[in-house]
Structures are given as structure tokens and as C-alpha cells.
Design a protein around this motif. Sequence first.
Motif, PDB file in Angstrom:
ATOM      1  N   ALA A  47       5.567   1.135  -8.526  1.00 43.53           N
ATOM      2  CA  ALA A  47       5.089   0.392  -7.362  1.00 43.53           C
ATOM      3  C   ALA A  47       3.933   1.111  -6.679  1.00 43.53           C
ATOM      4  CB  ALA A  47       6.238   0.176  -6.375  1.00 43.53           C
ATOM      5  N   ALA A  48       3.991   2.440  -6.588  1.00 44.25           N
ATOM      6  CA  ALA A  48       2.902   3.195  -5.980  1.00 44.25           C
ATOM      7  C   ALA A  48       1.621   3.086  -6.802  1.00 44.25           C
ATOM      8  CB  ALA A  48       3.311   4.653  -5.826  1.00 44.25           C
ATOM      9  N   THR A  49       1.758   3.072  -8.121  1.00 40.18           N
ATOM     10  CA  THR A  49       0.585   2.918  -8.982  1.00 40.18           C
ATOM     11  C   THR A  49      -0.061   1.553  -8.792  1.00 40.18           C
ATOM     12  OG1 THR A  49       1.617   4.391 -10.619  1.00 40.18           O
ATOM     13  CG2 THR A  49      -0.230   3.017 -11.358  1.00 40.18           C
ATOM     14  N   ILE A  50       0.762   0.512  -8.732  1.00 37.60           N
ATOM     15  CA  ILE A  50       0.237  -0.840  -8.509  1.00 37.60           C
ATOM     16  C   ILE A  50      -0.418  -0.943  -7.129  1.00 37.60           C
ATOM     17  CG2 ILE A  50       0.883  -3.269  -8.268  1.00 37.60           C
ATOM     18  CD1 ILE A  50       3.090  -2.746 -10.317  1.00 37.60           C
ATOM     19  N   PHE A  51       0.214  -0.351  -6.122  1.00 37.90           N
ATOM     20  CA  PHE A  51      -0.345  -0.380  -4.766  1.00 37.90           C
ATOM     21  C   PHE A  51      -1.703   0.313  -4.723  1.00 37.90           C
ATOM     22  CE2 PHE A  51      -1.019   1.773  -0.709  1.00 37.90           C
ATOM     23  CZ  PHE A  51      -0.947   0.708   0.180  1.00 37.90           C
ATOM     24  N   LEU A  52      -1.842   1.428  -5.401  1.00 38.68           N
ATOM     25  CA  LEU A  52      -3.110   2.157  -5.419  1.00 38.68           C
ATOM     26  C   LEU A  52      -4.214   1.332  -6.073  1.00 38.68           C
ATOM     27  CD1 LEU A  52      -4.651   4.783  -4.847  1.00 38.68           C
ATOM     28  CD2 LEU A  52      -3.860   5.634  -7.070  1.00 38.68           C
ATOM     29  N   ILE A  53      -3.882   0.663  -7.166  1.00 35.27           N
ATOM     30  CA  ILE A  53      -4.882  -0.156  -7.861  1.00 35.27           C
ATOM     31  C   ILE A  53      -5.314  -1.338  -6.990  1.00 35.27           C
ATOM     32  CG2 ILE A  53      -5.276  -1.626  -9.861  1.00 35.27           C
ATOM     33  CD1 ILE A  53      -3.394   0.209 -11.438  1.00 35.27           C
ATOM     34  N   VAL A  54      -4.330  -2.018  -6.386  1.00 38.63           N
ATOM     35  CA  VAL A  54      -4.645  -3.179  -5.548  1.00 38.63           C
ATOM     36  C   VAL A  54      -5.439  -2.755  -4.318  1.00 38.63           C
ATOM     37  CG1 VAL A  54      -3.644  -5.025  -4.142  1.00 38.63           C
ATOM     38  CG2 VAL A  54      -2.661  -4.481  -6.375  1.00 38.63           C
ATOM     39  N   TYR A  55      -5.063  -1.642  -3.707  1.00 38.98           N
ATOM     40  CA  TYR A  55      -5.781  -1.172  -2.517  1.00 38.98           C
ATOM     41  C   TYR A  55      -7.223  -0.799  -2.857  1.00 38.98           C
ATOM     42  CZ  TYR A  55      -6.824   1.459   1.716  1.00 38.98           C
ATOM     43  OH  TYR A  55      -7.407   1.918   2.882  1.00 38.98           O
ATOM     44  N   SER A  56      -7.433  -0.203  -4.015  1.00 45.31           N
ATOM     45  CA  SER A  56      -8.801   0.143  -4.430  1.00 45.31           C
ATOM     46  C   SER A  56      -9.641  -1.105  -4.644  1.00 45.31           C
ATOM     47  CB  SER A  56      -8.760   0.984  -5.708  1.00 45.31           C
ATOM     48  OG  SER A  56      -8.041   2.185  -5.507  1.00 45.31           O
ATOM     49  N   LYS A  57      -9.039  -2.132  -5.241  1.00 43.50           N
ATOM     50  CA  LYS A  57      -9.771  -3.384  -5.444  1.00 43.50           C
ATOM     51  C   LYS A  57     -10.111  -4.052  -4.115  1.00 43.50           C
ATOM     52  CE  LYS A  57      -9.640  -3.418  -9.996  1.00 43.50           C
ATOM     53  NZ  LYS A  57     -10.879  -3.350 -10.824  1.00 43.50           N
ATOM     54  N   LEU A  58      -9.148  -4.068  -3.186  1.00 45.01           N
ATOM     55  CA  LEU A  58      -9.384  -4.697  -1.888  1.00 45.01           C
ATOM     56  C   LEU A  58     -10.418  -3.936  -1.069  1.00 45.01           C
ATOM     57  CD1 LEU A  58      -5.754  -5.709  -0.806  1.00 45.01           C
ATOM     58  CD2 LEU A  58      -7.567  -7.177  -1.709  1.00 45.01           C
ATOM     59  N   SER A  59     -10.434  -2.617  -1.173  1.00 41.63           N
ATOM     60  CA  SER A  59     -11.399  -1.830  -0.405  1.00 41.63           C
ATOM     61  C   SER A  59     -12.830  -2.089  -0.840  1.00 41.63           C
ATOM     62  CB  SER A  59     -11.073  -0.337  -0.541  1.00 41.63           C
ATOM     63  OG  SER A  59     -11.198   0.085  -1.888  1.00 41.63           O
ATOM     64  N   ASN A  60     -13.015  -2.554  -2.064  1.00 40.90           N
ATOM     65  CA  ASN A  60     -14.361  -2.866  -2.551  1.00 40.90           C
ATOM     66  C   ASN A  60     -14.813  -4.273  -2.191  1.00 40.90           C
ATOM     67  OD1 ASN A  60     -14.618  -0.331  -3.813  1.00 40.90           O
ATOM     68  ND2 ASN A  60     -13.625  -1.067  -5.669  1.00 40.90           N
ATOM     69  N   SER A  61     -13.873  -5.124  -1.793  1.00 37.94           N
ATOM     70  CA  SER A  61     -14.226  -6.510  -1.523  1.00 37.94           C
ATOM     71  C   SER A  61     -14.030  -6.926  -0.073  1.00 37.94           C
ATOM     72  CB  SER A  61     -13.404  -7.443  -2.421  1.00 37.94           C
ATOM     73  OG  SER A  61     -12.015  -7.245  -2.221  1.00 37.94           O
ATOM     74  N   LEU A  62     -13.245  -6.181   0.703  1.00 38.72           N
ATOM     75  CA  LEU A  62     -12.974  -6.531   2.092  1.00 38.72           C
ATOM     76  C   LEU A  62     -13.611  -5.530   3.041  1.00 38.72           C
ATOM     77  CD1 LEU A  62      -9.174  -7.480   1.897  1.00 38.72           C
ATOM     78  CD2 LEU A  62     -11.139  -9.018   1.813  1.00 38.72           C
ATOM     79  N   GLY A  63     -13.835  -5.972   4.271  1.00 41.68           N
ATOM     80  CA  GLY A  63     -14.291  -5.074   5.312  1.00 41.68           C
ATOM     81  C   GLY A  63     -13.153  -4.203   5.814  1.00 41.68           C
ATOM     82  N   LYS A  64     -13.483  -3.263   6.701  1.00 41.50           N
ATOM     83  CA  LYS A  64     -12.469  -2.322   7.180  1.00 41.50           C
ATOM     84  C   LYS A  64     -11.373  -3.017   7.971  1.00 41.50           C
ATOM     85  CE  LYS A  64     -15.550   1.678   7.313  1.00 41.50           C
ATOM     86  NZ  LYS A  64     -16.167   2.743   8.163  1.00 41.50           N
ATOM     87  N   LYS A  65     -11.748  -3.953   8.835  1.00 42.65           N
ATOM     88  CA  LYS A  65     -10.751  -4.659   9.637  1.00 42.65           C
ATOM     89  C   LYS A  65      -9.865  -5.531   8.764  1.00 42.65           C
ATOM     90  CE  LYS A  65     -10.336  -7.688  13.659  1.00 42.65           C
ATOM     91  NZ  LYS A  65     -11.073  -8.423  14.730  1.00 42.65           N
ATOM     92  N   ALA A  66     -10.466  -6.292   7.853  1.00 44.77           N
ATOM     93  CA  ALA A  66      -9.682  -7.146   6.966  1.00 44.77           C
ATOM     94  C   ALA A  66      -8.795  -6.327   6.040  1.00 44.77           C
ATOM     95  CB  ALA A  66     -10.618  -8.038   6.150  1.00 44.77           C
ATOM     96  N   LEU A  67      -9.279  -5.177   5.583  1.00 44.25           N
ATOM     97  CA  LEU A  67      -8.479  -4.316   4.717  1.00 44.25           C
ATOM     98  C   LEU A  67      -7.282  -3.761   5.463  1.00 44.25           C
ATOM     99  CD1 LEU A  67      -8.150  -2.826   2.008  1.00 44.25           C
ATOM    100  CD2 LEU A  67      -9.623  -1.018   2.928  1.00 44.25           C
ATOM    101  N   PHE A  68      -7.465  -3.416   6.729  1.00 44.61           N
ATOM    102  CA  PHE A  68      -6.359  -2.898   7.542  1.00 44.61           C
ATOM    103  C   PHE A  68      -5.246  -3.930   7.668  1.00 44.61           C
ATOM    104  CE2 PHE A  68      -4.293  -2.399  11.674  1.00 44.61           C
ATOM    105  CZ  PHE A  68      -3.885  -1.074  11.623  1.00 44.61           C
ATOM    106  N   TYR A  69      -5.606  -5.167   8.011  1.00 45.66           N
ATOM    107  CA  TYR A  69      -4.593  -6.212   8.156  1.00 45.66           C
ATOM    108  C   TYR A  69      -4.001  -6.623   6.815  1.00 45.66           C
ATOM    109  CZ  TYR A  69      -5.924  -6.812  13.042  1.00 45.66           C
ATOM    110  OH  TYR A  69      -6.147  -6.613  14.386  1.00 45.66           O
ATOM    111  N   ALA A  70      -4.819  -6.656   5.779  1.00 41.97           N
ATOM    112  CA  ALA A  70      -4.321  -7.058   4.455  1.00 41.97           C
ATOM    113  C   ALA A  70      -3.332  -6.047   3.900  1.00 41.97           C
ATOM    114  CB  ALA A  70      -5.494  -7.239   3.491  1.00 41.97           C
ATOM    115  N   THR A  71      -3.444  -4.792   4.314  1.00 44.68           N
ATOM    116  CA  THR A  71      -2.519  -3.761   3.851  1.00 44.68           C
ATOM    117  C   THR A  71      -1.278  -3.674   4.716  1.00 44.68           C
ATOM    118  OG1 THR A  71      -4.453  -2.497   3.103  1.00 44.68           O
ATOM    119  CG2 THR A  71      -2.355  -1.340   3.164  1.00 44.68           C
TER     120      THR A  71
END
Length: 221
Positions: free
Chosen positions: A120-144
Motif C-alpha cells: 500500500a505504501a508503494t502504491i501511495f508513493l506512485i500515485v502521489y508522485s503522479k498527482l504532484s506532477n499534474s495538480l497544484g499545491k492546494k489541490a494536491l493537499f486536498y486530494a491527499t
Amino acid sequence: SNNVVSEEVVSPPILKGHNGRKSLRGGGDQVYPVRYALVNVRGGAITKRKTEALDKGDLPIALNIPIKRKEFVQFIATSFLMFFFIIIFTMTRDTKDSLVVSNCGAESIPFLKLYGVMPAATIFLIVYSKLSNSLGKKALFYATLLPFFAFYTLFAFVLFPARDVIHFLPNQGQEVVGAATAAVNLVRYWSFSLYFVVTELYASAGVPLLFWQFANDVTSP
């Protein structure tokens, strides 16, 4: 044209009372930090000319407390946010251990961390890396953050009250013994296992990642 002009801020700010003692409150003449222009005349002396006074918001809230008045509201809001992050982590951390140990046994925790938390931690890291490249800081904070709160709300009001219905409880005489006990119990009490995995992820993503990322974004050196 031969004059060289530069600016200097005279600090620190103080309030001088009638008794001569330095304080931030009380009567007396208020002395705020003042900006001066230093005019260097060739062949003459350096003279000072007052140009403007700094904003009162640049004053500290008290002596020996390096927090400006204009930053006090932000400081209180950030402190409350950190408190809520930590209190949620503390409650969920203690709850996950008691649920898993009392229903699945203490021997199931290493098995759950190896085959549940690590993937689960590996999947979370991959998804978070993908989201950080496509979302802004505020949207990334709420999406996480919002998926964690959504799961905890679902667990508190739906999964845990219906635990006797959704779990695969064994019939009498069907108890599994031996090395497979831990794995079977984790599957039987799957909502508790899922709660354990999500809480382990929140322990790594809550205060260490989300809060300090937010604090760095809203503050300036």
C-alpha cells in the motif's frame, strides 16, 4: 549628482515609557522602527533624514517572542492545524493496534505490515508522485488528505457498527490453528486490517508530509 543615497532600517522596535523602562505596552511615547535615508555628501559628513515609518504589523507581539503582529493569526491557525493532525494520528494509531491484536492476534501484525502496509505504501508513493506532477499545491493537499478523512468517516459510521455482518466470522468448530491463523484472521476481519493499513499510511503522510508541506507553502523566511 555627486550624492550617494542608501537606506537603513533602525531596529529593534521598542516602546519607551515615562519611567524609562522598555516595554511593549503602557503609556508614554511610542518609538517604532523608522526608515532613514543616509545621504553621503562628497567632502562633507553623513547626515540622516527620516523618510517613513514601518507598519505596526512588523512589531513583535511581545518582547523576546519573534512573532510579528501581522503573523499572529496565521501562527494560531497553523498551530491548530498541527494539533488536529497530531490528535487524529494519536487516536487512530492506538485504535488500530487494539482492533487487530484483540481480533486477529499479535502474531498477525508482522504479517499485515509485510503483505499489507508495504504494498500500500508503494502504491501511495506512485500515485502521489503522479498527482504532484499534474495538480497544484492546494489541490494536491486536498486530494491527499480527503481520502483519509473519508475512510475514517466511513469506518466510524458504517463499517464498525456493521462489523458482525460484514466480517467472515467462523462457525463453531471451524477455527483454524497453526501458522495460517494470522492470515485467515486478517481476511476474516478485513475492515480492521484495512483500518490498520490506512492508519499506517496516514502516519507517514499526515504530519511528516502534508502538514510541513503546507507550513512551508504559507510561510516565508
